[in-house]
Write a protein that holds these residues in place. Structure first.
Motif, short mmCIF file in Angstrom:
data_model
loop_
_atom_site.label_atom_id
_atom_site.label_comp_id
_atom_site.label_asym_id
_atom_site.label_seq_id
_atom_site.Cartn_x
_atom_site.Cartn_y
_atom_site.Cartn_z
N ALA A 195 -15.91 10.68 -4.96
CA ALA A 195 -15.58 10.10 -3.43
C ALA A 195 -15.17 8.56 -3.60
O ALA A 195 -14.15 8.26 -2.83
N GLN A 196 -15.59 7.65 -4.49
CA GLN A 196 -15.46 6.42 -4.55
C GLN A 196 -13.92 6.11 -4.89
O GLN A 196 -13.17 5.47 -4.23
N ASN A 197 -13.19 7.15 -5.90
CA ASN A 197 -12.09 7.32 -6.02
C ASN A 197 -11.07 7.48 -5.08
O ASN A 197 -10.05 6.73 -4.76
N ASN A 198 -11.44 8.51 -4.31
CA ASN A 198 -10.58 8.74 -2.82
C ASN A 198 -10.60 7.85 -2.20
O ASN A 198 -9.36 7.56 -1.43
N GLU A 199 -11.63 7.01 -1.88
CA GLU A 199 -11.72 5.95 -0.77
C GLU A 199 -10.79 4.81 -1.42
O GLU A 199 -10.04 4.19 -0.71
N GLU A 200 -10.75 4.62 -2.74
CA GLU A 200 -10.02 3.58 -3.43
C GLU A 200 -8.62 3.91 -3.07
O GLU A 200 -7.64 3.01 -2.71
N GLU A 201 -8.13 5.31 -3.19
CA GLU A 201 -6.74 5.58 -3.18
C GLU A 201 -6.32 5.41 -1.47
O GLU A 201 -5.31 5.01 -1.29
N ALA A 202 -7.26 5.77 -0.82
CA ALA A 202 -6.97 5.45 0.78
C ALA A 202 -6.83 4.19 1.04
O ALA A 202 -5.73 3.98 1.88
N ILE A 203 -7.65 3.28 0.54
CA ILE A 203 -7.59 1.65 0.82
C ILE A 203 -6.22 1.04 0.23
O ILE A 203 -5.25 0.49 0.88
N LYS A 204 -5.89 1.83 -1.04
CA LYS A 204 -4.55 1.34 -1.52
C LYS A 204 -3.25 1.77 -0.92
O LYS A 204 -2.24 0.97 -0.58
N LYS A 205 -3.43 2.94 -0.39
CA LYS A 205 -2.29 3.61 0.55
C LYS A 205 -2.09 2.63 2.03
O LYS A 205 -0.94 2.18 2.09
#
Length: 153
Positions: free
Chosen positions: A21-31
């Motif tokens: 979940a943390q990795n998914n959020e990090e990717e969304a933030i980077k996006k």
């Protein structure tokens, strides 16, 4: 012994789920952050504006002529208009994600950057972003950066 194995298995599953979940959020933030810089490279004001929450604050830490630090504010609408204004060279800010911290709907992101106008190096520094998750989307609510022309390894 079986209780220990079951407990360890549950702990592993919970840890894996949290990390995923943390990795998914990090990717969304980077996006969201990458959307800002993609928009700058394309002179696309819609992309740039879409990365920000309404009322976002933009600031830069500069220096006075005598070398003292000063914080300068920039209006979001003026910034977006400057990106949309025709210019012969591409505004290319190349970033490296250094640190991403997340707590619920708040994220703090640190990125080193080098800024180019076309192929010509202009300056470097660090961006510090504050983002908020509204619904399913991360938006930039605060951006402050440093700018310098030396020590840009």
């Amino acid at each position: 012994m079986n209780k220990l194995r079951i407990g360890l298995a549950l702990l592993f599953c919970a840890t894996t789920t949290i990390a995923f979940a943390q990795n998914n959020e990090e990717e969304a933030i980077k996006k969201t952050i990458n959307q800002l810089f993609d928009g700058m490279r394309k002179s696309d004001s819609t992309l740039v504006r879409g990365a920000f929450n309404q009322g976002a604050i933009l600031q830069t830490i500069g220096k006075t002529k005598d070398g003292n630090a000063v914080v300068k504010g920039s209006d979001l609408n003026s910034f977006v208009a400057s990106i949309a204004k025709p210019h012969p060279e591409i505004y290319d800010e190349r970033i490296v994600f250094t640190k991403i911290l997340i707590d619920a709907n708040l994220a703090s992101v640190w990125t080193d950057y080098k800024f180019y106008i076309g192929d010509k190096f202009s300056h470097c520094g660090v961006n510090s972003f504050q983002l908020v998750k509204i619904g399913d989307t991360w938006k930039i609510v605060y951006l402050i950066d440093t700018r310098r022309k030396d020590n840009c390894n």
